[in-house]
Scaffold this active site. Sequence first.
Site, PDB file in Angstrom:
ATOM      1  N   THR A  38       0.914  -1.153   0.001  1.00 14.38           N
ATOM      2  CA  THR A  38      -0.128   0.090   0.113  1.00 14.38           C
ATOM      3  C   THR A  38       0.746   1.429   0.061  1.00 14.38           C
ATOM      4  O   THR A  38       1.987   1.269   0.492  1.00 14.38           O
ATOM      5  CB  THR A  38      -0.782  -0.223   1.376  1.00 14.38           C
ATOM      6  OG1 THR A  38      -1.615  -1.316   1.390  1.00 14.38           O
ATOM      7  CG2 THR A  38      -1.607   1.309   1.358  1.00 14.38           C
TER       8      THR A  38
ATOM      9  N   ASN B 120      -2.127  -4.525  -1.963  1.00 11.00           N
ATOM     10  CA  ASN B 120      -2.103  -5.364  -0.518  1.00 11.00           C
ATOM     11  C   ASN B 120      -0.692  -5.637  -0.135  1.00 11.00           C
ATOM     12  O   ASN B 120      -0.010  -4.600   0.041  1.00 11.00           O
ATOM     13  CB  ASN B 120      -3.046  -6.701  -0.561  1.00 11.00           C
ATOM     14  CG  ASN B 120      -3.208  -7.142   0.708  1.00 11.00           C
ATOM     15  OD1 ASN B 120      -2.912  -6.549   1.686  1.00 11.00           O
ATOM     16  ND2 ASN B 120      -3.598  -8.516   1.077  1.00 11.00           N
TER      17      ASN B 120
ATOM     18  N   ASP C 206      -7.708 -10.014   2.209  1.00 12.39           N
ATOM     19  CA  ASP C 206      -8.293  -8.902   3.084  1.00 12.39           C
ATOM     20  C   ASP C 206      -9.764  -9.518   3.588  1.00 12.39           C
ATOM     21  O   ASP C 206     -10.623  -8.779   4.542  1.00 12.39           O
ATOM     22  CB  ASP C 206      -8.596  -7.570   2.510  1.00 12.39           C
ATOM     23  CG  ASP C 206      -7.196  -6.948   2.979  1.00 12.39           C
ATOM     24  OD1 ASP C 206      -6.379  -7.202   3.586  1.00 12.39           O
ATOM     25  OD2 ASP C 206      -6.888  -5.759   2.157  1.00 12.39           O
TER      26      ASP C 206
ATOM     27  N   SER D  84     -11.069  -3.153   4.549  1.00 12.15           N
ATOM     28  CA  SER D  84      -9.779  -2.453   4.400  1.00 12.15           C
ATOM     29  C   SER D  84      -9.542  -1.652   5.719  1.00 12.15           C
ATOM     30  O   SER D  84     -10.461  -1.532   6.516  1.00 12.15           O
ATOM     31  CB  SER D  84      -9.785  -1.648   3.489  1.00 12.15           C
ATOM     32  OG  SER D  84      -8.573  -0.763   3.213  1.00 12.15           O
ATOM     33  N   SER D  85      -8.260  -1.545   5.992  1.00  6.20           N
ATOM     34  CA  SER D  85      -7.846  -0.555   6.903  1.00  6.20           C
ATOM     35  C   SER D  85      -7.481   0.636   6.497  1.00  6.20           C
ATOM     36  O   SER D  85      -6.777   1.473   7.424  1.00  6.20           O
ATOM     37  CB  SER D  85      -6.840  -1.149   7.584  1.00  6.20           C
ATOM     38  OG  SER D  85      -7.102  -2.421   8.244  1.00  6.20           O
TER      39      SER D  85
HETATM   40  O1  DON Z   1      -6.719  -2.728   2.649  1.00  9.33           O
HETATM   41  C1  DON Z   1      -5.940  -2.963   3.444  1.00  9.33           C
HETATM   42  O2  DON Z   1      -6.146  -2.815   4.550  1.00  9.33           O
HETATM   43  C2  DON Z   1      -4.689  -3.702   3.089  1.00  9.33           C
HETATM   44  N1  DON Z   1      -4.840  -4.375   1.963  1.00  9.33           N
HETATM   45  C3  DON Z   1      -3.808  -2.663   2.975  1.00  9.33           C
HETATM   46  C4  DON Z   1      -2.217  -3.442   2.909  1.00  9.33           C
HETATM   47  C5  DON Z   1      -0.937  -2.230   3.131  1.00  9.33           C
HETATM   48  O3  DON Z   1      -1.180  -1.167   3.664  1.00  9.33           O
HETATM   49  C6  DON Z   1       0.093  -3.159   2.869  1.00  9.33           C
HETATM   50  N2  DON Z   1       1.470  -2.565   3.644  1.00  9.33           N
HETATM   51  N3  DON Z   1       1.898  -2.850   4.470  1.00  9.33           N
END
Ligand code: DON
Length: 562
Positions: A372, A392, A414, A443-444
Amino acid sequence: MIKKLLIPFLLIITAGCQNRSLDEVGLITDKAMVVSAHPLASSVGNEIMLRGGNAVDAAIAVQFALAVVYPDAGNIGGGGFLVLRQQDGSVDALDYREEAPGDAHRDMYLNEEGEVIEDLSVKGHLAAGVPGTVDGMVQLHEKYGTMPWEELVQPAVLLAANGFPLTAKEAEKLNENQDDFITYSTRRPEFILKDNWEEGDTLRIPDLAKTLARIRDQGRAGFYEGATAQYIVDEMKRGGGIISKEDLANYRAIWREPLTAKVGEHNVISMPPPSSGGIALIQLLTISEDYPVDEWGIKTTETAHFMIEAEKRVYADRAKHLGDPDFIDVPVEGLLEEAYIKRRMRDFSMDSDTDSEEVYAGKPAAYEGAQTTHYSIVDPMGNAISVTTTLNTNFGALVFVDGAGFLLNNEMDDFSAKPGYPNTYGLIGGEANAIAPGKRMLSSMTPTILEKDGDLYMVVGSMGGSTIITTVYQIILNVIAHDLPMQGAVNAGRFHHQWEPDWVLSELGALGPGTGLQLWLKGHKIAPNPRGIGRAAGILVLPDGRMEGGADPRGDDAAAGF
Ligand code: DON
């Protein structure tokens, strides 16, 4: 026994030196600013604004540039969320999150015994959701863009065609993932033409340049139809994936109403479900209002203990109540009701920790009706945009779409593969986040904008999977409670708790001298995380109207502006 093992860790954490200054002030500019994960992407966004483009134009150009120069997370094969605030104060949010393909089903990652098949939702073709980025950018441009679309995609076309120099960190990451790229891609991708990448090597991605040129010339159809769609579907057939032509043709990003909440003297504007980010952040900031975090100070036992305990309760709610609002009833209003949020801390004690096993999701008011990367931009007109986009985990599913030169996401991880089974980030979920065709995975991501006295105050967000929410929370507190400059707030060491597993993840030096030991005496279990938590990009509007950038020293991140 566990406690014995923890003591050396605690000593490391306590003694770990924090070499990132909390007083550091970032780039200051008069009119406009971009902070992103890569200096080349930041300068592309800056250039667009110098040519008269607005923050949205710059954001589109940065999204495509990151897809080339920051392939671990920048993408056209993934998705994201964004929140924007126009100069007149109006706000909007775009959900360009991936979707489960039409042939997905709730037990698709389970074997015949009903056990989760390891890595199936993380690596390889079945891990990919239907990508949302290109439709997201097209819709963003249609609604708010001012410059011609072609001019916004062209910088990325040139970067992919002519190549760009790898940073030391990027070269290292490409080298680390060589074996996986070979294992999970059906044909040899451009990223592994060289055995050992070094800093300064030029990476060219000609197939990606051609795909970006199709997107430049045909917009949405350049990705979801024609040659690119065919490349994706062919790749799926070769690798046993399930994304179909219909899935691609049917994908649409969705405009959503951002969550807004008044917290103290700030107005928080953040992402609604299917991200959990906005709800969780607003809950955390609302809880924090009742405690003297500013008096306790940064890196102290009191502040850390309180924040950890608040985080446990908020993540317990996340696991139970949150998912795609187009498929399940998410009790958004109940979860954001001030009285409900404050009730969640009723069993909190300053003296000792509450075991995660004893923390349950709350019962909010009845359901109603129904790697991300983050970048932040403010333009000379005062428009602001906060964008978090992702494949992701690093390099997503590690699957290159042969012929099209880009990586596919592994966002399907996720979803909750099975109730109570942790995903890559250790997050557990249940029914609310079960897989269903066309559903968007929880998601976060927490792209956020803050107002103060009705004016734009901060644009902030982060990467980091489950740690995104607590990273954004901590950075905001660092500024509003601890008075750090934007850069110092981003520099500051981070710690994180997500209810389950019952651990405090902590960067080295994130806690003050003795704090680790004090927390341990209260019952907290601390796990050091030397690789770092989150990577954030913030912009703070200063009282005189200038702005300060906070670019994360954990990566190659850079601020640019004028
Ligand atoms: O949407 C989400 O919460 C995760 N797929 C985010 C992934 C992410 O931040 C990867 N980084 N470490």
